[in-house]
Design an enzyme around this catalytic site. Structure first.
Site, PDB file in Angstrom:
ATOM      1  CG  HIS A  72      40.958  53.666  41.457  1.00  0.00           C
ATOM      2  ND1 HIS A  72      40.831  52.733  40.471  1.00  0.00           N
ATOM      3  CD2 HIS A  72      42.064  54.380  41.151  1.00  0.00           C
ATOM      4  CE1 HIS A  72      41.825  52.875  39.603  1.00  0.00           C
ATOM      5  NE2 HIS A  72      42.591  53.860  40.008  1.00  0.00           N
ATOM      6  CE1 TYR A 200      35.516  44.103  38.348  1.00  0.00           C
ATOM      7  CE2 TYR A 200      35.526  46.442  38.818  1.00  0.00           C
ATOM      8  CZ  TYR A 200      35.944  45.160  39.108  1.00  0.00           C
ATOM      9  OH  TYR A 200      36.803  44.932  40.157  1.00  0.00           O
ATOM     10  N   PRO A 291      37.786  36.289  40.714  1.00  0.00           N
ATOM     11  CG  PRO A 291      39.423  36.560  39.072  1.00  0.00           C
ATOM     12  CD  PRO A 291      38.487  35.561  39.649  1.00  0.00           C
ATOM     13  CE  LYS A 295      34.978  42.688  48.110  1.00  0.00           C
ATOM     14  NZ  LYS A 295      35.576  43.999  48.393  1.00  0.00           N
ATOM     15  CE1 TYR A 383      35.337  46.054  42.820  1.00  0.00           C
ATOM     16  CE2 TYR A 383      36.469  47.925  43.782  1.00  0.00           C
ATOM     17  CZ  TYR A 383      36.416  46.911  42.848  1.00  0.00           C
ATOM     18  OH  TYR A 383      37.446  46.747  41.950  1.00  0.00           O
TER      19      TYR A 383
END
Ligand code: RFL
Ligand code: PHB
Length: 389
Positions: A72, A200, A291, A295, A383
């Site tokens: 991704h 998200y 979560p 990580k 990220y």
């Protein structure tokens, strides 16, 4: 029984540590409470940072991940009914890999077993001792038989509910904790991905996450109460709630048979220091994150990379500076990861009791993150993963 390093726990931390030590010619024994079947089928994390992908590649574990994993190059952030894209590749030149944690665990177990190295499942009554003096040992039973494993070093990789952290002498450490007033209801469903990348979502009814596992399996999450009863969530209710929270232009939720449901409470936790004498904690045994930043497993990998190098240096030259400095080095990174995970959680969840003012500030921050190149890049940098060591 004797070995150089006794490793408690066959999750990603313990198995990868065993693998790294093996490549360095250092012997270890991995002691796991559960069965191999359980370890290989426990559904948890899904996103691998780019450094973690590199570590798996460089240690001969990358082949299946590259075949079956999904690379991704960005992620979707949804709020106010509008979907925005954070382009990791354009912002920081990196990407992440979506590949289930249990697949990583399967690959690690296969490598360990192919090497003929000791990996003991279904061990009970595990007790670590002697790590403050010169003779660390692990007692356990397996198949009703009692064993004592003598070693130089004990690696506590036994997760948040393990026995190693509680074995640290009282007064030698403390825990730092934040418990969130919500949890995640996670599902796996037979359905093709609804989106090419993760989404998200900040919605007034609560957070939602649209993730995936493969071209035919989706992973989705909904914010819920921390003690939510899974039974209260029929498949229809789950799909309807996901549809509401993920609604935006051009998005169509693909539904299918739900074959796994579970509730995860959310917590941030760090134990300091992560070591005492010759006992070293790694991964969830030492720290957990909510979560939202993806990580947990990535942090476990960062710890064991440091620890394996420190152990290698000690055996190689007798220099124990790496071991002595392990906790301080690991914690420097962990606290940054804690900050990011807390920030993502705060940004995306509904907090009961939050005022209208709080809610507007939350939306303004999201708007700032997607509107500012610098803020988007900061999210992307964290990220895809801060440097491992
Ligand atoms: P684990 O995986 O918990 O493994 C610990 C192992 O130790 C065993 N054990 C014992 N063995 C012997 N004796 C004892 N007394 C023992 N007590 C326990 C256990 O059976 C187990 O096999 O810890 P480890 O290796 O530190 O790995 C940590 C990760 O599992 C965890 O951080 C992640 O799953 C967190 N996480 C995520 N992390 C990511 O990096 N990316 C993600 O996308 C992500 N998503 C998630 C997540 C965790 C989730 N849940 C369910 C907590 C999503 C969810 C929903
Ligand atoms: C997952 O796919 O399980 C997943 C993805 C991203 C997260 C957490 C979990 O932040």
């Amino acid at each position: 029984m004797r070995t150089q390093v006794a490793i408690i726990g066959a999750g990603p931390a313990g198995l990868l540590l065993a693998h790294l030590l093996h490549l360095d010619g250092i012997e270890s024994v991995v002691i796991e409470a559960r069965s191999q079947h359980y370890a290989e089928n426990r559904i948890r994390a899904g996103v691998l940072e780019h450094h973690v992908v590199d570590v798996l590649d460089q240690t001969g574990l990358g082949a299946r991940m590259h075949r079956e994993g999904l690379r991704h190059e960005g992620t979707g952030l949804l709020f106010g009914g509008k979907l925005h894209r954070i382009d990791f590749q354009a912002l920081v030149g990196q990407s992440v890999m979506v590949y289930g944690q249990h697949e990583v665990v399967r690959d690690l177990i296969a490598a360990r077993q192919a090497a003929g190295a000791p990996l003991l499942f279904e061990c009970a009554d595990v007790l670590v001792s002697g790590f403050q003096g010169g003779s660390p040992e692990v007692r356990f039973t397996q198949g009703g038989q009692a064993h004592t494993l003598h070693c130089d070093v004990i690696a506590g990789c036994d997760g948040f509910h393990g026995v190693c952290r509680p074995a640290l002498p009282p007064g030698s450490w403390r825990g730092y904790d934040r418990v969130y007033p919500f949890g995640w209801l996670g599902i796996l469903a037979d359905a093709p991905p609804s989106a090419e990348e993760l989404i998200y979502a900040n919605h007034e009814r609560g957070f939602a996450l649209c993730s995936q596992r493969s071209p035919t399996v989706q992973r989705l999450y909904l914010q819920c109460a921390p003690d939510e009863e899974v039974e209260a969530w029929s498949d229809d209710r789950i799909w309807s709630e996901l549809g509401t929270r993920l609604a935006c232009d051009g998005f169509q939720l693909r539904t299918g048979r739900i074959f796994q449901k579970g509730v995860t409470p959310m917590r941030s936790y760090v134990a300091e220091p992560m070591q005492c004498g010759r006992l070293f904690l790694a991964g969830d045994a030492a720290h957990i994150v909510p979560p939202t930043g993806a990580k947990g497993m990535n942090s476990a990998v960062a710890d064991v990379l440091l620890l394996s190098r420190a152990i290698g240096r000690w055996y190689g030259s007798g220099d124990d500076a790496g071991l002595e400095g392990y906790s301080a080095a690991a914690l420097r990174r962990i606290w940054k990861v804690q900050r990011f995970s807390w920030w993502m959680t705060t940004l995306f969840h509904r907090f009961d009791g939050a005022s209208d003012f709080d809610r507007r500030v939350q939306l303004a921050e999201l708007d700032y993150v997607v509107g500012s190149r610098e803020a988007s890049a900061a999210l992307a940098e964290n990220y895809v993963g801060l440097p491992l060591t």
